[in-house]
Design a protein around this motif. Structure first.
Motif, PDB file in Angstrom:
ATOM      1  N   ARG A   1       0.856  -1.181   0.000  1.00 46.52           N
ATOM      2  CA  ARG A   1       0.000   0.000   0.000  1.00 46.52           C
ATOM      3  C   ARG A   1       0.895   1.235   0.000  1.00 46.52           C
ATOM      4  N   THR A   2       0.466   2.287  -0.657  1.00 49.49           N
ATOM      5  CA  THR A   2       1.254   3.511  -0.803  1.00 49.49           C
ATOM      6  C   THR A   2       0.535   4.674  -0.139  1.00 49.49           C
ATOM      7  N   LEU A   3       1.300   5.509   0.556  1.00 51.97           N
ATOM      8  CA  LEU A   3       0.765   6.748   1.133  1.00 51.97           C
ATOM      9  C   LEU A   3       1.273   7.912   0.305  1.00 51.97           C
ATOM     10  N   LEU A   4       0.349   8.656  -0.302  1.00 52.56           N
ATOM     11  CA  LEU A   4       0.693   9.876  -1.030  1.00 52.56           C
ATOM     12  C   LEU A   4       0.588  11.046  -0.059  1.00 52.56           C
ATOM     13  N   ILE A   5       1.696  11.736   0.170  1.00 52.69           N
ATOM     14  CA  ILE A   5       1.734  12.869   1.102  1.00 52.69           C
ATOM     15  C   ILE A   5       1.727  14.154   0.293  1.00 52.69           C
ATOM     16  N   ASN A   6       0.613  14.883   0.369  1.00 49.98           N
ATOM     17  CA  ASN A   6       0.459  16.155  -0.338  1.00 49.98           C
ATOM     18  C   ASN A   6       1.019  17.263   0.547  1.00 49.98           C
ATOM     19  N   ASN A   7       2.186  17.749   0.180  1.00 44.12           N
ATOM     20  CA  ASN A   7       2.852  18.793   0.959  1.00 44.12           C
ATOM     21  C   ASN A   7       2.948  20.082   0.147  1.00 44.12           C
ATOM     22  N   SER A   8       1.980  20.280  -0.730  1.00 41.57           N
ATOM     23  CA  SER A   8       2.033  21.397  -1.668  1.00 41.57           C
ATOM     24  C   SER A   8       1.264  22.617  -1.151  1.00 41.57           C
TER      25      SER A   8
ATOM     26  N   ARG B   1       5.314   4.169 -13.179  1.00 39.19           N
ATOM     27  CA  ARG B   1       5.251   2.741 -13.469  1.00 39.19           C
ATOM     28  C   ARG B   1       6.649   2.134 -13.372  1.00 39.19           C
ATOM     29  N   LYS B   2       7.627   2.827 -13.957  1.00 42.52           N
ATOM     30  CA  LYS B   2       8.996   2.320 -13.948  1.00 42.52           C
ATOM     31  C   LYS B   2       9.573   2.330 -12.528  1.00 42.52           C
ATOM     32  N   ILE B   3       9.255   3.356 -11.761  1.00 38.78           N
ATOM     33  CA  ILE B   3       9.732   3.410 -10.370  1.00 38.78           C
ATOM     34  C   ILE B   3       9.199   2.222  -9.587  1.00 38.78           C
ATOM     35  N   ASN B   4       7.902   1.957  -9.708  1.00 37.95           N
ATOM     36  CA  ASN B   4       7.316   0.837  -8.979  1.00 37.95           C
ATOM     37  C   ASN B   4       7.872  -0.501  -9.449  1.00 37.95           C
ATOM     38  N   LEU B   5       8.223  -0.587 -10.723  1.00 40.86           N
ATOM     39  CA  LEU B   5       8.847  -1.806 -11.216  1.00 40.86           C
ATOM     40  C   LEU B   5      10.219  -1.993 -10.560  1.00 40.86           C
ATOM     41  N   ASP B   6      10.981  -0.894 -10.452  1.00 42.65           N
ATOM     42  CA  ASP B   6      12.274  -0.975  -9.773  1.00 42.65           C
ATOM     43  C   ASP B   6      12.098  -1.333  -8.297  1.00 42.65           C
ATOM     44  N   PHE B   7      11.076  -0.752  -7.670  1.00 40.98           N
ATOM     45  CA  PHE B   7      10.796  -1.064  -6.272  1.00 40.98           C
ATOM     46  C   PHE B   7      10.556  -2.563  -6.070  1.00 40.98           C
ATOM     47  N   ASP B   8       9.779  -3.119  -6.966  1.00 34.81           N
ATOM     48  CA  ASP B   8       9.273  -4.483  -6.766  1.00 34.81           C
ATOM     49  C   ASP B   8      10.180  -5.565  -7.349  1.00 34.81           C
ATOM     50  N   THR B   9      11.217  -5.172  -8.064  1.00 23.04           N
ATOM     51  CA  THR B   9      12.110  -6.169  -8.647  1.00 23.04           C
ATOM     52  C   THR B   9      13.034  -6.730  -7.569  1.00 23.04           C
ATOM     53  N   PRO B  10      13.012  -8.042  -7.346  1.00 23.30           N
ATOM     54  CA  PRO B  10      13.895  -8.626  -6.318  1.00 23.30           C
ATOM     55  C   PRO B  10      15.358  -8.377  -6.669  1.00 23.30           C
TER      56      PRO B  10
ATOM     57  N   GLY C   1      11.418   0.938   4.367  1.00 23.09           N
ATOM     58  CA  GLY C   1      10.416   1.647   3.582  1.00 23.09           C
ATOM     59  C   GLY C   1      10.957   2.110   2.237  1.00 23.09           C
ATOM     60  N   LYS C   2      10.070   2.351   1.293  1.00 26.51           N
ATOM     61  CA  LYS C   2      10.441   2.820  -0.045  1.00 26.51           C
ATOM     62  C   LYS C   2       9.873   4.220  -0.236  1.00 26.51           C
ATOM     63  N   LEU C   3      10.687   5.132  -0.773  1.00 31.95           N
ATOM     64  CA  LEU C   3      10.345   6.556  -0.783  1.00 31.95           C
ATOM     65  C   LEU C   3      10.482   7.150  -2.180  1.00 31.95           C
ATOM     66  N   ILE C   4       9.453   7.950  -2.563  1.00 32.40           N
ATOM     67  CA  ILE C   4       9.512   8.814  -3.746  1.00 32.40           C
ATOM     68  C   ILE C   4       9.306  10.242  -3.265  1.00 32.40           C
ATOM     69  N   MET C   5      10.163  11.164  -3.712  1.00 31.24           N
ATOM     70  CA  MET C   5       9.983  12.585  -3.405  1.00 31.24           C
ATOM     71  C   MET C   5      10.142  13.382  -4.689  1.00 31.24           C
ATOM     72  N   ASN C   6       9.173  14.232  -4.969  1.00 34.10           N
ATOM     73  CA  ASN C   6       9.280  15.119  -6.119  1.00 34.10           C
ATOM     74  C   ASN C   6       8.594  16.435  -5.784  1.00 34.10           C
TER      75      ASN C   6
ATOM     76  N   TYR D   1       2.375   1.596   5.594  1.00 32.27           N
ATOM     77  CA  TYR D   1       2.571   1.709   4.149  1.00 32.27           C
ATOM     78  C   TYR D   1       3.971   1.243   3.760  1.00 32.27           C
ATOM     79  N   SER D   2       4.029   0.393   2.747  1.00 35.38           N
ATOM     80  CA  SER D   2       5.321  -0.086   2.264  1.00 35.38           C
ATOM     81  C   SER D   2       5.999   0.931   1.361  1.00 35.38           C
ATOM     82  N   LYS D   3       5.224   1.883   0.831  1.00 37.87           N
ATOM     83  CA  LYS D   3       5.780   2.941  -0.025  1.00 37.87           C
ATOM     84  C   LYS D   3       5.191   4.279   0.393  1.00 37.87           C
ATOM     85  N   VAL D   4       6.015   5.311   0.314  1.00 32.47           N
ATOM     86  CA  VAL D   4       5.577   6.681   0.595  1.00 32.47           C
ATOM     87  C   VAL D   4       5.942   7.542  -0.610  1.00 32.47           C
ATOM     88  N   HIS D   5       4.952   8.282  -1.124  1.00 29.83           N
ATOM     89  CA  HIS D   5       5.172   9.187  -2.245  1.00 29.83           C
ATOM     90  C   HIS D   5       4.876  10.612  -1.761  1.00 29.83           C
TER      91      HIS D   5
END
Length: 600
Positions: free
Chosen positions: A345-352, A590-599, A451-456, A408-412
């Motif tokens: 499950r992913t948590l999207l954090i709106n910090n805008s 999509r590509k980020i999540n693929l990298d996340f999930d690739t063993p 944990g797995k993190l995306i920040m943009n 959450y296993s992923k945070v965006h």
């Protein structure tokens, strides 16, 4: 010639008899050997008998003589009793070689029957001395066979307070569990013939009860902390620091346990750790009776060199009224995403920034517009809100704590929108949406437990948006120095980011239909940076025009970094996805999540 008188003849006869008798007595038994004499032992600093020592530690010195040989070793022992009601017990004899070897005081695991040959071995060594390998082994604390007899050093390297540093003295710690503890210390010399002093030097004395030390916890977790029941390269355990207080003891050792009452109630025992000189503990969930429990108590106790243990667990600080306890409560969180059966499950954090009522779609979005953009992307990835991901508004709920992130296993995290007065996520003079040092610490801890993190976002790395805490910048984001584009950060040059060749990621270009016309086709405050550690360049700056010769060109400088680690993964993009082409942004995620999930 004058004849001798009868009296003179009688006297002469008596003298002859006496001389013969003396001569016969002196010659009787000629050729027999005198018996070997045993050595003699004396305590050289002997205190008066029946003294009461100041502590259970007492230093004694001795000397030995032998009338027809030399002293090769000493053996000593002392008596003690556990309580006043118990009978006296005697420690085993300890044999100490009377020959210093390069600063070592050697103990022989044997008695007077083997001491002479061990002494002879060392006393007849060549001028070069003991073999260097054997000497190093003694200093390392090893036991070696010398003439078939086990021998070790009382004072190897690392032994701060040895009993012996030479063969003629010792500093002893006597068993002192009772209020007053009587002892008898005996030491006897051993000579080269293996004879032992039949009347050992003896000292009668008493030692006071060894008072236990006090123990104080110096530091412990203030907030809830993540916990795993194993360690990783980035999770070493929950740290605690403590210290002992004992003015009479040269050394202190510590042991600790978590939730001892629960352990006792559920298992019938308390699993204290082994005593150690370390004043730090690293606790994992494996130390808990229940690894998923939240509330815990950490207990620590100290033991001094006399063997007395702090069983009280508290003391009153001198000169103050506060009570110092050797226990402290803390809360731990075992992440849901590390438990069996967890669905990602992913948590999207709106910090805008929220343009709210001043919103203009799509250039100046409010939260509904911005979040719909991300709903569209995640929907295109086959994700459902409330099932596969959730959205968190920092403006309304503040930054999520460890309890929330643990679900959450992923945070965006995205901070795509800024106000146009100072290009911050917060209001003009506000800091409510700036990441605090504490929030950076929460994200760091989240990553460190897997944990797995995306920040943009827009204007990401300015110091009043994301404080430059080294642990977060260098070890999580994997960036160090930041740079503005030529002409300063307010130059509107950013039009996109070029993906690093061979990564399979799409180029990211600005969607001009989303960009306010005041920016003339390019974003300002798009920072570049230098990478740190094992971060990989994922995207490079793409400028609208080449800057003037007076400023360094921004083209090709990093604006996207990827870190795929052993325990956590991070993607850091210093450009906003909201103002980028949505199709490319979808493919990027999509590509980020693929990298996340690739063993790996």
């Amino acid at each position: 010639m004058k004849s001798l008188s009868r009296a003179s003849l009688y006297i002469s006869f008596l003298l002859i008899l006496i001389v013969c008798a003396v001569t016969f007595w002196a010659c009787e038994g000629a050729g027999a050997l005198y018996p070997k004499l045993p050595p003699d032992t004396r305590l050289s600093n002997i205190p008066p008998d029946s003294i009461l020592a100041a502590s259970p530690r007492l230093a004694l010195s001795w000397i030995g003589d032998d009338a027809d040989g030399y002293v090769v070793a000493y053996k000593y022992r002392w008596s003690f009793r556990l309580t006043a009601a118990d009978t006296f017990q005697e420690r085993r004899w300890t044999t100490l070689l009377n020959f210093p070897v390069t600063g070592l005081a050697l103990i022989i695991l044997g008695d007077e029957t083997v001491a002479p040959k061990v002494y002879k071995y060392f006393s007849t060594l060549p001028r070069e001395g003991l073999d260097p390998a054997k000497l190093a082994a003694f200093f390392a604390g090893d036991t070696l066979l010398i003439e078939g007899v086990p021998v070790y050093a009382s004072n190897p390297d690392g032994q701060r307070y040895p009993v012996h540093s030479n063969p003629s003295s010792g500093t002893f710690i006597f068993d002192s569990p009772d209020f007053i503890n009587p002892h008898i210390f005996e030491i006897a010399a051993i000579d080269n013939d293996g004879l032992v002093d039949p009347t050992p030097a003896t000292l009668f004395f008493s030692t006071p009860q060894a008072s236990p030390p006090s123990t104080e916890i110096v530091s412990s977790p203030v907030d809830s902390v993540f916990a795993l029941d194993y360690t990783t390269d980035t999770f070493r355990g929950i740290p605690f620091e403590f210290r002992g207080i004992d003015k009479n003891s040269r050394t202190l050792e510590y042991q600790w346990v978590i939730d001892k009452e629960i352990w006792l109630a559920t298992t019938g025992r308390i699993p204290w750790t082994e005593f150690s000189s370390s004043t730090h503990a690293l606790v994992t969930a494996a130390d808990f009776p229940d690894r998923f429990a939240i509330h815990h108590t950490f207990y620590v106790r100290a033991k001094n060199e006399f063997g007395a243990i702090d069983t009280l667990g508290w003391f009153l600080r001198t000169g103050q009224t506060d009570t110092v306890f050797a226990r402290v409560g803390f809360n731990s969180i075992y992440p849901l995403f590390k438990r069996s059966g967890y669905a990602p499950r992913t948590l999207l954090i709106n910090n805008s920034y929220d343009f709210d009522t001043l919103a203009v779609d799509p250039q100046r979005p409010n939260y509904a517009m911005l979040e719909q953009y991300y709903r569209d992307i995640y929907g295109a990835l086959g994700k459902t809100e409330g099932v596969d991901y959730d959205i968190w508004r920092v403006k309304e709920k503040k930054f999520p704590g460890p309890g929330t992130l643990s679900r959450y296993s992923k945070v965006h995290f995205f901070g795509d929108v800024v106000n146009y007065d100072n290009f911050k996520w917060s209001k003009t003079a506000g800091t409510e949406l700036s990441l605090s040092v504490g929030s950076e610490g929460i994200v760091t801890a989240y990553c460190n437990i897997g944990g797995k993190l995306i920040m943009n976002g827009w204007d990401m790395t300015r110091a009043d948006q994301i404080p430059q805490v080294p642990d977060f910048w260098h070890n999580i984001l994997h960036i160090s120095l930041q740079f503005s584009v030529g002409g300063g950060p307010d130059v509107t040059e950013y039009i996109g980011a070029t993906a690093e060749a061979g990564t399979g990621y799409p180029d990211m270009m600005i969607d001009q239909s989303r960009l306010d016309t005041v920016f003339h086709g390019g974003l300002n405050y798009s920072w570049t940076y230098q990478l740190s550690g094992f971060g990989e360049i994922l995207y490079r700056y793409n400028a609208k025009t080449l800057p003037s010769p007076f400023f360094p060109p921004p083209n090709g400088l990093p604006v996207g970094v990827r870190y795929l680690g052993i325990t956590y993964d991070v993607f850091f993009l210093s450009f906003p996805l909201y103002y980028s082409d949505k199709t490319a942004a979808t493919e990027l995620l999509r590509k980020i999540n693929l990298d996340f999930d690739t063993p790996r």
